[in-house]
Write an enzyme that holds these catalytic residues in place. Structure first.
Site, mmCIF file in Angstrom:
data_model
loop_
_atom_site.group_PDB
_atom_site.id
_atom_site.type_symbol
_atom_site.label_atom_id
_atom_site.label_comp_id
_atom_site.label_asym_id
_atom_site.label_seq_id
_atom_site.Cartn_x
_atom_site.Cartn_y
_atom_site.Cartn_z
ATOM 1 N N LEU A 99 0.864 -1.185 0.000
ATOM 2 C CA LEU A 99 0.000 0.000 0.000
ATOM 3 C C LEU A 99 0.896 1.229 0.000
ATOM 4 C CD1 LEU A 99 -2.801 -0.811 2.622
ATOM 5 C CD2 LEU A 99 -3.104 -0.529 0.159
ATOM 6 N N ASP A 100 0.642 2.176 -0.913
ATOM 7 C CA ASP A 100 1.396 3.420 -0.947
ATOM 8 C C ASP A 100 1.170 4.199 0.342
ATOM 9 O OD1 ASP A 100 2.332 2.876 -3.506
ATOM 10 O OD2 ASP A 100 0.645 3.896 -4.473
#
Length: 301
Positions: free
Chosen positions: A37-38
């Site tokens: 996940l960024d």
């Protein structure tokens, strides 16, 4: 310590930051995660601990659900709001009906060009490292699968989508391509991953609450990582043989499997513990053989 942990990642930290927090609590056990996940994104991050790190690839193959928010009329080098944004005043004003009309084009198997700022490798280097150095990054389009694309909010220039997709999908690039179909631009302004397979936000612990005690309390068994694999129940004798790395005759299975191909199955014991990931091969005489591929410890889960 061996198992699977679900963490609700907050905005800001990287996925690696979450792994490091868990790692400090469970040393010397190994720790890894499934599906990056960024920093902008929040939501379900599945963590493998100990032998669970060997099962991360099976979690990554599970379908995912996201809630993504986008803003029309803006483009960005990162394809989200954290990058260098450009406002396109000449862009057409899009209506809710316009948006709904193009969404069906993005259902099913589609081709998607990954963003330059991604963890994909180009000649051994991460694409985002090349992009940050100002180098041109050209990534080949890849086939992805979108199962559901539901418009849940529209207030121009902002809109929200609920997305069910398969592994390999970049949600910010999906927003880019939807906007392009409307002859405009878009950046992703927010992203929540609400589930990976059956791993949902409701079952997740917060990053701030991570401690050895909360990890132990919420640790899921190794078998949880293999929910998409067919299961084969073993006798005690077969368990011992697989634990020693031996091939064994497979018990009778009625799994509607393709008997012409080797398939992976989760071999379990009478206590519903994962004994091994095995390759199941059917033989000409109608019998089947189990070959251990990844043998799991039985004492820690």
């Amino acid at each position: 310590m061996d198992g699977i942990l679900i963490v609700n990642k907050p905005a800001g930290p990287t996925s690696r930051d979450v792994v490091n927090r868990v790692q400090r609590c469970v040393k010397p056990a190994k720790v890894g995660h499934a599906g990056t996940l960024d920093p902008l994104a929040t939501g379900v991050l599945v963590i493998g601990i100990g032998a669970g790190t060997r099962l991360v690839e099976y979690v990554q193959q599970m379908p995912k659900t996201y809630v993504g928010q986008f803003r029309l009329g803006i483009s960005s080098d990162t394809e989200d709001i954290t990058g260098c944004c450009i406002t396109h005043d000449e862009s057409p004003v899009v209506s809710r009906d316009d948006l709904r009309r193009v969404l069906p084009r993005f259902l099913g198997k589609i081709s998607q060009k990954p963003p330059a700022y991604s963890a994909l490798k180009v000649e051994g280097e991460r694409a985002y490292d090349l992009a940050r150095r100002g180098e041109t990054v050209e990534l080949a389009p890849r086939e992805i699968v979108i199962r559901r694309l539901e418009l849940t909010r529209f207030d121009y220039p902002d809109f929200e989508l609920v997305i069910d997709c398969e592994s390999g999908t970049y949600v910010r690039s999906l927003g880019r391509d939807i906007a392009s179909a409307l002859e405009t631009h878009a950046v992703m302004t927010d992203l929540i991953r609400t589930s990976i397979g059956s791993f949902s936000l409701e079952r997740a612990i917060t990053m701030d609450s991570i401690s050895r005690e909360t990890i132990t309390e919420h640790l899921l068994p190794l078998l949880a990582a293999t929910e998409q694999l067919p299961q084969v129940l073993l006798t005690e004798e077969s368990v011992r043989s697989l634990q020693q790395g031996k091939r064994i005759a497979a018990p009778p299975v009625d799994l509607c499997l393709d008997t012409t191909q080797t398939v992976e199955v989760a071999a379990i014991d009478s206590r519903d513990r994962l004994v091994a990931i095995c390759e199941l091969t059917h033989r000409d005489d109608g019998s089947a053989l189990l070959k251990p591929h990844k043998v799991m410890p039985l004492g820690g889960d």
